[in-house]
Each structure stands twice: as structure tokens, then as C-alpha cells.
Design a protein around this motif. Structure first.
Motif, mmCIF file in Angstrom:
data_model
loop_
_atom_site.group_PDB
_atom_site.id
_atom_site.type_symbol
_atom_site.label_atom_id
_atom_site.label_comp_id
_atom_site.label_asym_id
_atom_site.label_seq_id
_atom_site.Cartn_x
_atom_site.Cartn_y
_atom_site.Cartn_z
ATOM 1 N N MET A 1 0.709 -1.233 -0.089
ATOM 2 C CA MET A 1 -0.146 0.003 -0.121
ATOM 3 C C MET A 1 0.504 1.678 -0.278
ATOM 4 N N LYS A 2 0.380 2.470 -0.300
ATOM 5 C CA LYS A 2 0.963 3.831 -0.816
ATOM 6 C C LYS A 2 1.253 4.116 0.519
ATOM 7 N N ILE A 3 2.118 5.116 0.697
ATOM 8 C CA ILE A 3 1.642 5.613 2.349
ATOM 9 C C ILE A 3 1.048 6.331 2.739
ATOM 10 N N SER A 4 0.451 7.468 1.974
ATOM 11 C CA SER A 4 -0.210 8.290 1.803
ATOM 12 C C SER A 4 -1.685 7.660 1.966
ATOM 13 N N THR A 5 -1.421 6.261 0.936
ATOM 14 C CA THR A 5 -3.142 5.851 1.252
ATOM 15 C C THR A 5 -3.241 5.342 2.970
ATOM 16 N N SER A 6 -1.911 5.371 3.504
ATOM 17 C CA SER A 6 -2.112 4.363 4.798
ATOM 18 C C SER A 6 -1.870 5.487 5.691
ATOM 19 N N ILE A 7 -1.771 6.759 6.049
ATOM 20 C CA ILE A 7 -1.906 8.038 5.958
ATOM 21 C C ILE A 7 -3.120 8.274 6.114
ATOM 22 N N LEU A 8 -3.787 8.236 4.805
ATOM 23 C CA LEU A 8 -5.362 8.882 4.660
ATOM 24 C C LEU A 8 -6.238 7.745 5.103
ATOM 25 N N ASN A 9 -6.172 6.417 5.163
ATOM 26 C CA ASN A 9 -7.139 5.524 5.671
ATOM 27 C C ASN A 9 -6.732 5.723 7.579
ATOM 28 N N TRP A 10 -6.052 5.875 8.081
ATOM 29 C CA TRP A 10 -5.659 6.190 9.269
ATOM 30 C C TRP A 10 -6.908 8.068 10.014
ATOM 31 N N PHE A 11 -5.980 8.736 9.033
ATOM 32 C CA PHE A 11 -7.260 10.171 8.794
ATOM 33 C C PHE A 11 -8.254 9.896 8.965
ATOM 34 N N ASP A 12 -8.965 9.611 7.317
ATOM 35 C CA ASP A 12 -10.168 9.584 7.452
ATOM 36 C C ASP A 12 -11.052 8.633 8.616
ATOM 37 N N ILE A 13 -10.112 7.774 9.932
ATOM 38 C CA ILE A 13 -11.063 7.151 10.702
ATOM 39 C C ILE A 13 -10.812 7.868 11.896
ATOM 40 N N VAL A 14 -10.092 8.934 12.566
ATOM 41 C CA VAL A 14 -9.385 9.372 13.649
ATOM 42 C C VAL A 14 -10.174 10.286 14.073
ATOM 43 N N LYS A 15 -9.572 11.569 12.565
ATOM 44 C CA LYS A 15 -9.139 12.595 12.857
ATOM 45 C C LYS A 15 -10.998 13.165 13.505
ATOM 46 N N ARG A 16 -9.705 14.796 13.890
ATOM 47 C CA ARG A 16 -10.427 15.512 15.192
ATOM 48 C C ARG A 16 -11.550 16.167 14.720
ATOM 49 N N ASP A 17 -12.946 16.032 15.264
ATOM 50 C CA ASP A 17 -14.062 16.860 14.769
ATOM 51 C C ASP A 17 -13.954 18.963 15.272
ATOM 52 N N LEU A 18 -12.914 19.652 14.329
ATOM 53 C CA LEU A 18 -12.578 20.976 14.936
ATOM 54 C C LEU A 18 -13.715 21.880 13.750
ATOM 55 N N PRO A 19 -13.968 22.882 13.970
ATOM 56 C CA PRO A 19 -14.215 23.722 13.914
ATOM 57 C C PRO A 19 -14.319 24.060 12.661
ATOM 58 N N PHE A 20 -12.988 24.886 12.127
ATOM 59 C CA PHE A 20 -12.634 25.434 11.162
ATOM 60 C C PHE A 20 -12.291 23.749 9.679
ATOM 61 N N ARG A 21 -12.728 22.806 10.327
ATOM 62 C CA ARG A 21 -13.325 21.056 9.679
ATOM 63 C C ARG A 21 -14.261 21.200 8.882
ATOM 64 N N LYS A 22 -15.561 22.080 9.583
ATOM 65 C CA LYS A 22 -16.652 22.206 8.526
ATOM 66 C C LYS A 22 -16.619 21.908 7.105
ATOM 67 N N ASN A 23 -15.609 22.919 7.006
ATOM 68 C CA ASN A 23 -16.410 22.826 5.379
ATOM 69 C C ASN A 23 -14.391 23.874 5.137
ATOM 70 N N LYS A 24 -15.070 23.814 3.226
ATOM 71 C CA LYS A 24 -13.721 24.073 3.014
ATOM 72 C C LYS A 24 -13.748 25.645 2.639
#
Length: 350
Positions: A1-24
Motif C-alpha cells: 500500500m502506498k504510504i499516503s494511503t496508509s496515512i489517509l486511511n488512518w486520518f479518515d477514521i480518527v481525525k478530530r472534529d474541529l470547527p474549521f474542519r466543518k467546511n472548505k
DNA sequence: TTCCAGCATG
DNA sequence: CATGCTGGAA
């Protein structure tokens, strides 16, 4: 697996719910990235929420008075960020139709926008393929590719590696994921390597001593300076002044001055007030010593309770006589809030 | 009380 | 390469 995939898969699951992540929303992302410079997430959150409510877009910032913006920034520190953001908003208003530019050169040309902020905003808000290199990413990368010294050569190596690894479909998420990894897993002191999605290829982890990466950089010692300050009362009002120096520019404070010796502090205060305000004062008593640390010196502020004895100084642009209830109308830096906390109720006496 | 984290500017 | 801020951990 590509390294970016490993990191993104992890991020998608655990990322913190922060106010500035509500939209782009590019403006929102930009505000958050400016506030997050040199400042922890938890500290930023309330300021960010308040700011977005008060100043929802570029135009609202451009039209606001600096005093008003600083009031919303009060206590967050590094106030040049706020003043620069104000300047940048005005420039966007005048030359960019209040739109945040999507080109690197245009965006990084704005006051307060450096390589990090440009990369972060353009990748997160516009999905542009730029890398980011903040303190978190540097540490993560130093460990993963096993570089102890953050020399120019190694920084460049890290950048090249990041460009190779950058997920071209999700550059913003990739950057955020790397920073999240640094903030939550790959921490400076006690990294949680067991839960790290890329520990199997981390050289620092495999070495058994991840803390050795990157090597500790000693800081030069910070000098202590003594200041004298006066709470100068005239009936129910106190004299405050607006700073015009580079440091804490635009913020308000009680009159104060750097001194060489505590012994002469009373004289120095009296002379300072006469010289600047043509005001003679009577020093009633010592109120205490305020301690505060800045990035490059520590302050010991010897504080005196004074009353106006003679002379007239009317309120003007940079000096005001205010009641205690008017503190809320002016942006004060931290030291003054430490001072104000000495006073109870509505009176200027302890 | 001391130590530390953290990006932009001139 | 020095300067700019504060909060929280050690």
C-alpha cells in the motif's frame, strides 16, 4: 500500500472534529491557519468561532477598524498576525474583488502569508498539490526517514520526499493527516508509535529511540528585565496608553517603562509621567509585582497605585482616561489583564 | 519555577 | 538570524 494511503486511511477514521474542519470555505481555512500559527488548537477554537461569527468574510475584515479586530484577537498573542490579516483583507478587497487568490504567487504575496500558510490554505481549500512543512510535519518526517539534524540539506530532503508522497487526489487531506499525526501520535515527548499507521517503515521507531529524532535544539537563555508601571487614578478613571512600538502594536496598557534598578522605580515612574503627560503624580502604595514571559525576555513589572496630583491630560487618540467598566472597549495585552485581575468590583483600588 | 511548542518578517 | 506572545506541561 502506498504510504499516503496508509496515512489517509488512518486520518479518515480518527481525525478530530474541529470547527474549521466543518467546511472548505477558503476564508475560514485561512483564518484558522493564521490563528494556528504558533498556537495550539484548543486555544484557537474559541477565538476562531467568535471571529467567524463577527467577521464572516474578507469584506467584513477589510471594513473593520484595527481596534475592533485586535479586541477579537485579545489574549491570543502574536498580534502582528491580526494586523497583517487586516492588511491582507484590504488588499484583497481593492485588487482581488475580495476573492482569495488560488495562485501561489498571488497568495504568498499577501502580508502574513508565508510558505506554510500558502501551502496549507491552497491545498486544503482548493485541493492544490502543495506540500506543507510545519513543526509537526518536520518532526514526523525526521523520524520516518531517520534524519536527526534539521539541517538545510535534510529539510530539502524532507520536502522532496513529501512531494513524492503527496496524494495528488487529496493533497489537503494528506497535509492535514500528516499534521494530525504529528499532533496526536508522533508527539515530541511521548510518541504513541504503537498506534501509528506508518510505524513499520519509520526509521526512528525501528531504531528503538524515536525521541532522538529530530535532535534537541538548545534555546538561548532569556534575559529578565524590570519595568515600573503606574495605575494612575483621577477620581473613578485611570490613564491608559496605546502602544506604537513594533511589539504589541495597537494594544492598550497602563503607562510603564523599562528600568535598570528597582530602587529608583518610584522616581523613574514619576519622571516618565511628567515627561510624557506633563502630569505630576502622587504614589500611594506598591500594588505588587507582575510577572510575564515573552518570547525573548521575561518581565517583572513593579506596579504602583498613584493619584493624579496636578496637570491636565485630556483623552486623545493614544491616551485615554477610562473607568474600570470600559476595559471591555479596548484591546489590552496580557500583562494588563493580569493587572486588572488585581482589582475587584468596579473600583480601581484593591 | 522553568521549560517548551510553534510560523512570518526584516 | 533575531524578534514577536501565551498557555500548559514538567
Amino acid at each position: 500500500m502506498k504510504i499516503s494511503t496508509s496515512i489517509l486511511n488512518w486520518f479518515d477514521i480518527v481525525k478530530r472534529d474541529l470547527p474549521f474542519r466543518k467546511n472548505k470555505n477558503p476564508y475560514n481555512i485561512w483564518v484558522s491557519e493564521i490563528m494556528l500559527q504558533q498556537t495550539k488548537v484548543e486555544t484557537v477554537i474559541p477565538y476562531y468561532n467568535n471571529w467567524i461569527k463577527k467577521f464572516p468574510d474578507v469584506m467584513s475584515v477589510a471594513k473593520a477598524e484595527e481596534d475592533v479586530l485586535l479586541k477579537s484577537w485579545e489574549g491570543l498573542g502574536y498580534y502582528a498576525r491580526c494586523r497583517n490579516f487586516h492588511k491582507a483583507a484590504k488588499i484583497l478587497c481593492e485588487n482581488f474583488n475580495s476573492k482569495i487568490p488560488q495562485s501561489w504567487n498571488a497568495f504568498i504575496g499577501l502580508p502574513g502569508v508565508g510558505e506554510y500558510t500558502a501551502g496549507a490554505v491552497l491545498s486544503i481549500a482548493f485541493n492544490k498539490p502543495f506540500i506543507v512543512l510545519d513543526g509537526n510535519v518536520k518532526r514526523v518526517m525526521a523520524r520516518v526517514i531517520g534524519r536527526r539534524k534539521l539541517s538545510k540539506y535534510n529539510i530539502n530532503l524532507i520536502k522532496q520526499t513529501l512531494k513524492k508522497w503527496l496524494d495528488k487526489n487529496r493533497p489537503g487531506d494528506f497535509n492535514e493527516a500528516l499534521m494530525e499525526l504529528g499532533a496526536c501520535i508522533c508527539t515530541p515527548k511521548k510518541p504513541k508509535c504503537i498506534g501509528c499507521p506508518i510505524n513499520t517503515l519509520c526509521i526512528a521507531y525501528k531504531s528503538g529511540n524515536p525521541l532522538n529524532y529530530p535532535s534537541y535544539i538548545r534555546k538561548k537563555s532569556i534575559p529578565n528585565y524590570t519595568f515600573v508601571g503606574g495605575v494612575i487614578r483621577d477620581k473613578d478613571k485611570v490613564l491608559i496608553q496605546k502602544r506604537n512600538e513594533k511589539m504589541l502594536s495597537g494594544l492598550w496598557e497602563i503607562p510603564n517603562k523599562k528600568i535598570n534598578s528597582v530602587k529608583t522605580s518610584k522616581n523613574e515612574l514619576e519622571n516618565y509621567i511628567i515627561k510624557h503627560y506633563q502630569l505630576s503624580i502622587k504614589i500611594k502604595k506598591k500594588l505588587g509585582v507582575i510577572k510575564h514571559s515573552y518570547s525573548h525576555f521575561n518581565m517583572n513589572l513593579v506596579l504602583f497605585d498613584c493619584i493624579k496630583y496636578s496637570g491636565i491630560t485630556k483623552s486623545q487618540k493614544t491616551y485615554k482616561w477610562i473607568k474600570k467598566s470600559e476595559i471591555k472597549d479596548y484591546p489590552f495585552h496580557k500583562v494588563n489583564h493580569k493587572i486588572f485581575s488585581l482589582f475587584k468590583y468596579d473600583y480601581w483600588t484593591i
